[in-house]
Design a protein around this motif. Structure first.
Motif, short mmCIF file in Angstrom:
data_model
loop_
_atom_site.label_atom_id
_atom_site.label_comp_id
_atom_site.label_asym_id
_atom_site.label_seq_id
_atom_site.Cartn_x
_atom_site.Cartn_y
_atom_site.Cartn_z
N GLY A 260 0.82 -1.20 0.00
CA GLY A 260 0.00 0.00 0.00
C GLY A 260 0.85 1.25 0.00
N VAL A 261 0.18 2.38 0.16
CA VAL A 261 0.83 3.68 0.11
C VAL A 261 0.23 4.55 1.21
CG1 VAL A 261 1.21 5.75 -1.30
CG2 VAL A 261 1.23 3.49 -2.38
N ARG A 262 1.08 5.28 1.93
CA ARG A 262 0.55 6.21 2.92
C ARG A 262 0.21 7.54 2.25
NH1 ARG A 262 -0.34 6.69 7.96
NH2 ARG A 262 0.79 4.82 8.63
N ILE A 263 -0.99 8.04 2.55
CA ILE A 263 -1.44 9.34 2.06
C ILE A 263 -1.47 10.30 3.25
CG2 ILE A 263 -3.31 10.59 0.91
CD1 ILE A 263 -2.00 8.44 -0.85
N LEU A 264 -0.97 11.52 3.03
CA LEU A 264 -0.96 12.54 4.08
C LEU A 264 -1.59 13.81 3.54
CD1 LEU A 264 2.35 11.21 4.34
CD2 LEU A 264 1.65 11.98 6.59
N VAL A 265 -2.46 14.42 4.33
CA VAL A 265 -3.20 15.61 3.91
C VAL A 265 -2.99 16.73 4.91
CG1 VAL A 265 -5.46 16.58 3.35
CG2 VAL A 265 -4.93 14.21 2.73
N LEU A 266 -2.52 17.87 4.42
CA LEU A 266 -2.39 19.08 5.21
C LEU A 266 -3.49 20.06 4.80
CD1 LEU A 266 1.47 19.61 4.91
CD2 LEU A 266 0.26 18.76 6.91
N ARG A 271 -2.79 23.42 12.32
CA ARG A 271 -1.59 22.70 12.77
C ARG A 271 -1.99 21.26 13.08
NH1 ARG A 271 3.52 23.32 13.86
NH2 ARG A 271 4.47 21.84 15.31
N GLY A 272 -1.91 20.45 12.08
CA GLY A 272 -2.31 19.06 12.19
C GLY A 272 -2.36 18.47 10.80
N PHE A 273 -2.70 17.18 10.74
CA PHE A 273 -2.80 16.52 9.44
C PHE A 273 -3.66 15.28 9.58
CE2 PHE A 273 0.99 14.82 11.51
CZ PHE A 273 0.86 13.45 11.34
N GLU A 274 -4.09 14.76 8.45
CA GLU A 274 -4.75 13.47 8.36
C GLU A 274 -3.88 12.52 7.56
OE1 GLU A 274 -9.02 13.14 7.54
OE2 GLU A 274 -9.08 15.33 7.60
N THR A 275 -3.97 11.26 7.85
CA THR A 275 -3.22 10.28 7.08
C THR A 275 -3.96 8.94 7.09
OG1 THR A 275 -1.06 9.18 6.79
CG2 THR A 275 -1.78 9.60 9.05
N TRP A 276 -3.77 8.17 6.04
CA TRP A 276 -4.32 6.83 5.95
C TRP A 276 -3.47 6.02 4.99
CZ3 TRP A 276 -6.96 11.18 4.22
CH2 TRP A 276 -7.08 11.33 2.83
N ILE A 277 -3.70 4.72 4.99
CA ILE A 277 -3.01 3.82 4.06
C ILE A 277 -4.00 3.34 3.02
CG2 ILE A 277 -1.83 1.60 3.83
CD1 ILE A 277 -0.75 2.11 6.71
N HIS A 278 -3.66 3.54 1.77
CA HIS A 278 -4.48 3.06 0.66
C HIS A 278 -3.82 1.79 0.11
CE1 HIS A 278 -7.35 4.40 -2.75
NE2 HIS A 278 -7.11 3.11 -2.87
N GLU A 279 -4.49 0.67 0.29
CA GLU A 279 -3.92 -0.61 -0.13
C GLU A 279 -4.21 -0.88 -1.60
OE1 GLU A 279 -5.57 -3.37 2.67
OE2 GLU A 279 -4.25 -2.68 4.28
N ARG A 280 -3.43 -1.79 -2.14
CA ARG A 280 -3.51 -2.05 -3.57
C ARG A 280 -4.89 -2.55 -4.01
NH1 ARG A 280 0.98 -5.96 -5.36
NH2 ARG A 280 -0.31 -7.51 -4.30
#
Length: 302
Positions: A260-266, A271-280
């Motif tokens: 998978g791939v980690r996605i990060l959103v600012l 002052r913070g972020f969101e993140t998740w893993i998008h799998e294949r």
């Protein structure tokens, strides 16, 4: 929105590994089309087989086809093939979308990327070289940041903070080998744990003080690494999220998590972020919010 590809381990050396490489490239194209990131960051061990030059062009092809800006930091295996670090640097910086620059000896330099805001930089991304192996004969293990790098980070952080009226800009940092502080943070039962650790972390053999510098400078909200293929966690320590990406390759090396791939959103102004893993296969795992120096899981995703 950034996509972190880590430990792609592309290898075109045998028919079996070429077939695995094609699965990896197909995954990259799927993720890029599904997530539409503004930036792609490769956090090391990108190409781990010969012929390496051909593999580097192959792995950068999905990004170049979509005219996406990208940045590469190297891992401990990238220069073990038939290319030196300087030769890899020439390939990476030959692409129009590269955000890398060359430093001493033609190797990829540490860079700080500005995320443009409405009128001024809204955030920063530090892309740093955590090196490969210990350079001290009496010490075994993996490499670590030099004191010059810690000083480089401190100087740039201070300059951006001063230009922002004394308020640190929100920042993330990307590199390959975990900081020593990851180990205690994940094992602290008082911390919120999101993700998995199916092997022990393999940080650098010495602690150069980069984590302390980041805490003191106050800009870095999270660091994201690779290197350890069976780890994908995020845990907060002293106000900084210590995170791994998800192994992004296929069966050219060890791995026991779904690729998978980690996605990060600012978000500008926050002052913070969101993140998740998008799998294949399309599954979304471990959607996390980082606010107020703490990690919190979002929803009931796996």
């Amino acid at each position: 929105r950034s996509a972190q590809f880590t430990d792609v381990h592309l290898d075109l050396g045998t028919p079996y590994r070429r077939a695995q490489a094609e699965k990896t490239i197909a995954q990259m194209r799927y993720i890029l089309d599904a997530e539409h990131p503004d930036l792609v960051v490769f956090t090391g061990d990108v190409v781990t087989g010969k012929p390496a030059a051909q593999a580097w062009h192959r792995v950068l092809e999905p990004v170049a086809e979509r005219n996406l800006p990208f940045c590469v930091v190297l891992g401990n295996h990238d220069a073990e093939q038939d290319l030196t670090r300087a030769e890899i640097g020439r390939i990476v910086t030959s692409y129009a979308g590269t955000l890398n620059t060359l430093g001493a000896g033609g190797e990829l330099a540490d860079v700080v990327l500005e995320i443009a805001g409405t009128k001024k930089p809204a955030a920063l991304l530090y892309c740093l070289d955590s090196h490969d192996y210990s350079t001290i004969p009496s010490i075994d293990g993996y490499g670590w940041f030099t004191q010059e790098q810690v000083g480089w980070y401190r100087a740039r952080s201070a300059a951006y903070t001063a230009a922002n009226g004394g308020k640190p800009l929100p920042a993330l940092a990307f590199f390959h080998i975990a900081l020593p502080e990851y180990v205690a943070a994940w094992r602290n039962p008082d911390n919120t744990h999101v993700g998995r650790a199916a092997e022990d972390e393999c940080p650098g053999a010495l602690n150069p003080g980069m984590f302390a510098a980041m805490v003191e400078c106050g800009d870095v909200m999270g660091t994201f690494v690779g290197h350890d293929h069976d780890i994908d966690y995020v845990v907060a320590e002293k106000g900084i999220a210590l995170g791994y990406g998800r192994f992004s390759g296929d069966d050219t090396t060890y791995n026991n998590l779904r690729p998978g791939v980690r996605i990060l959103v600012l978000t500008e102004g926050e002052r913070g972020f969101e993140t998740w893993i998008h799998e294949r296969d399309g599954r979304i795992a471990d959607h996390v919010e980082f606010r107020g120096g703490k990690v919190a899981k979002v929803g009931n995703n796996n």
